[in-house]
Scaffold this motif. Structure first.
Motif, short mmCIF file in Angstrom:
data_model
loop_
_atom_site.label_atom_id
_atom_site.label_comp_id
_atom_site.label_asym_id
_atom_site.label_seq_id
_atom_site.Cartn_x
_atom_site.Cartn_y
_atom_site.Cartn_z
N ASP A 1 -33.96 -0.26 -20.68
CA ASP A 1 -34.51 1.11 -20.72
C ASP A 1 -35.11 1.51 -19.37
O ASP A 1 -34.94 2.65 -18.92
CB ASP A 1 -35.57 1.22 -21.81
CG ASP A 1 -34.99 1.03 -23.20
OD1 ASP A 1 -33.78 1.27 -23.38
OD2 ASP A 1 -35.73 0.63 -24.11
N ARG B 1 -32.62 -5.29 -25.97
CA ARG B 1 -32.53 -4.67 -24.65
C ARG B 1 -33.56 -5.24 -23.67
O ARG B 1 -34.21 -4.52 -22.92
CB ARG B 1 -32.66 -3.15 -24.76
CG ARG B 1 -31.49 -2.53 -25.52
CD ARG B 1 -31.66 -1.06 -25.79
NE ARG B 1 -31.71 -0.25 -24.58
CZ ARG B 1 -30.66 0.12 -23.86
NH1 ARG B 1 -29.44 -0.26 -24.22
NH2 ARG B 1 -30.82 0.88 -22.79
N PRO C 1 -20.41 5.22 -21.64
CA PRO C 1 -21.21 6.36 -21.16
C PRO C 1 -20.61 7.69 -21.57
O PRO C 1 -19.41 7.78 -21.81
CB PRO C 1 -21.19 6.17 -19.65
CG PRO C 1 -19.93 5.38 -19.38
CD PRO C 1 -19.76 4.48 -20.57
N GLY D 1 -21.91 4.00 -14.11
CA GLY D 1 -22.95 3.18 -14.71
C GLY D 1 -23.30 2.01 -13.83
O GLY D 1 -22.73 1.82 -12.74
N PRO E 1 -26.20 4.79 -17.54
CA PRO E 1 -26.14 3.71 -18.54
C PRO E 1 -26.12 2.35 -17.85
O PRO E 1 -25.54 2.20 -16.77
CB PRO E 1 -24.83 3.99 -19.29
CG PRO E 1 -24.03 4.82 -18.36
CD PRO E 1 -24.99 5.62 -17.55
N VAL E 2 -26.77 1.37 -18.49
CA VAL E 2 -26.90 0.03 -17.92
C VAL E 2 -26.45 -1.00 -18.94
O VAL E 2 -26.76 -0.89 -20.14
CB VAL E 2 -28.37 -0.24 -17.52
CG1 VAL E 2 -28.57 -1.71 -17.13
CG2 VAL E 2 -28.80 0.67 -16.38
N ASP F 1 -31.08 6.99 -14.20
CA ASP F 1 -30.40 8.01 -14.99
C ASP F 1 -28.92 7.70 -15.15
O ASP F 1 -28.05 8.56 -15.00
CB ASP F 1 -30.58 9.40 -14.37
CG ASP F 1 -30.19 10.52 -15.33
OD1 ASP F 1 -30.26 10.30 -16.55
OD2 ASP F 1 -29.79 11.60 -14.85
N GLU G 1 -32.29 2.29 -16.93
CA GLU G 1 -31.61 3.53 -17.29
C GLU G 1 -32.47 4.75 -16.95
O GLU G 1 -31.96 5.77 -16.46
CB GLU G 1 -31.24 3.51 -18.77
CG GLU G 1 -30.10 2.55 -19.08
CD GLU G 1 -29.63 2.61 -20.52
OE1 GLU G 1 -28.53 2.10 -20.78
OE2 GLU G 1 -30.37 3.15 -21.37
N GLN G 2 -33.77 4.66 -17.21
CA GLN G 2 -34.66 5.78 -16.91
C GLN G 2 -34.80 5.99 -15.40
O GLN G 2 -34.84 7.14 -14.93
CB GLN G 2 -36.03 5.54 -17.54
CG GLN G 2 -36.02 5.62 -19.05
CD GLN G 2 -37.29 5.09 -19.69
OE1 GLN G 2 -38.28 4.85 -19.01
NE2 GLN G 2 -37.25 4.89 -21.01
N CYS H 1 -20.24 -0.87 -23.08
CA CYS H 1 -21.01 0.33 -22.79
C CYS H 1 -20.08 1.52 -22.68
O CYS H 1 -19.07 1.46 -21.96
CB CYS H 1 -21.80 0.16 -21.50
SG CYS H 1 -23.09 1.39 -21.25
#
Length: 287
Positions: free
Chosen positions: A87, A69, A287, A55, A96-97, A94, A90-91, A285
């Motif tokens: 978001d 967020r 993941p 991550g 988790p942040v 790819d 993360e997108q 977090c």
């Protein structure tokens, strides 16, 4: 767990790798002028390493709202604010942040692994170009009702200036430079004091007194058992003792010296934000 960690600042972005509870491969790049530029530089710094990451952990300026967020407020990096930053990252990657405020990250590092690991209620005070901070109640980060918990730099003294405006080493060095038509930084100002320079001694004495005044306000409001000093000035070995002496005298004057906290300089200095961001990811977090 293997994390890529970033500390976003107004001038530079630091990055490192966190694995087996250890920070390594720390480097930096100039803070890009645009968000797209930031994404490209982050990606480039990740691709230099051939192993996969679990991550991304980020330390950033501003009021980080983990529920919404996004990062509220303003800072020297305006393009990270008021957008769905979690978001978007993360997108794009790819992965988790997890993002947290930079002063909070530094405080987390000291509470979890540094000088605050044995304390319960801790105030972390960042003494840099401005003043920031983080508060911990029973070892848990306290953000307040509006994400403003720990904004120690906004404390005001009798001259109606904030702690950030009149109580920093940068401010003292700038006054010395203006009055002597020279150019000195904080380290040079302390060196001048050691050599008996009267103006440097006077300015540092005033700075220490302003710092102690604000620590007094912090102590009587929050009553921590430990105050941890961070920022560049925390490298001065005598700072904690100097502020302890002055704070004790102020508390004693009011007959409340029994609430005197321990004051210590931080352990991790320039790496604190990266370490705290990684620890924050591990805790929040999954993941």
């Amino acid at each position: 767990m293997r994390l890529i960690v970033f500390d976003i600042g107004g001038t530079t972005v630091k990055r490192g790798i966190w694995e087996h509870q250890r920070l390594s491969e720390v480097s930096s790049f100039p803070t890009p002028a645009t968000f797209d530029g930031l994404l490209e530089k982050m990606a480039s710094s990740m691709h230099r390493n051939d192993r996969q990451f679990t991550g991304i952990a980020v330390s950033a300026p501003g009021a980080v709202d983990q529920e919404q967020r996004k990062i509220r407020g303003i800072s020297a990096v305006p393009y990270i604010h008021q957008r769905p930053l979690f978001d978007e990252l993360e997108q794009y990657f790819d992965l988790p942040v997890m993002i947290e405020n930079d002063a909070n990250c530094a405080g987390i590092a000291e509470v979890e692994l540094g000088v605050g690991k044995e304390a319960q209620n801790i105030a972390f005070v960042v003494l840099g170009t401005g003043v920031g901070g983080a508060l911990f109640v029973k070892r848990k980060l306290y953000k307040g009702s509006h994400l403003f918990g720990g904004e120690i730099g906004l404390l005001k003294s009798q001259n109606d200036q904030t702690f950030s405006q009149n109580g920093t080493l940068v401010k003292a060095a700038n006054i010395y430079s203006e009055q002597t038509n020279s150019c000195v930084d904080g380290k040079a100002l302390y060196a001048l004091e050691e050599n008996g320079n009267v103006l440097a001694t006077m300015l540092l004495d005033k700075m220490h007194e302003i710092m102690a005044n604000n620590l007094y306000s912090l102590q009587v409001m929050f009553d921590p058992e430990l105050i941890v000093l961070g920022g560049g000035i925390s490298g001065q070995p005598a700072l904690a003792d100097e502020l302890s002496k002055r704070l004790f005298e102020q508390l004693k004057k009011e007959g409340i010296e029994e609430i005197m906290p321990s004051i210590k300089c931080c352990s991790f200095h320039n790496d604190a934000n990266l370490i705290g961001a990684a620890l924050n990811f591990q805790k929040n977090c999954h993941p």
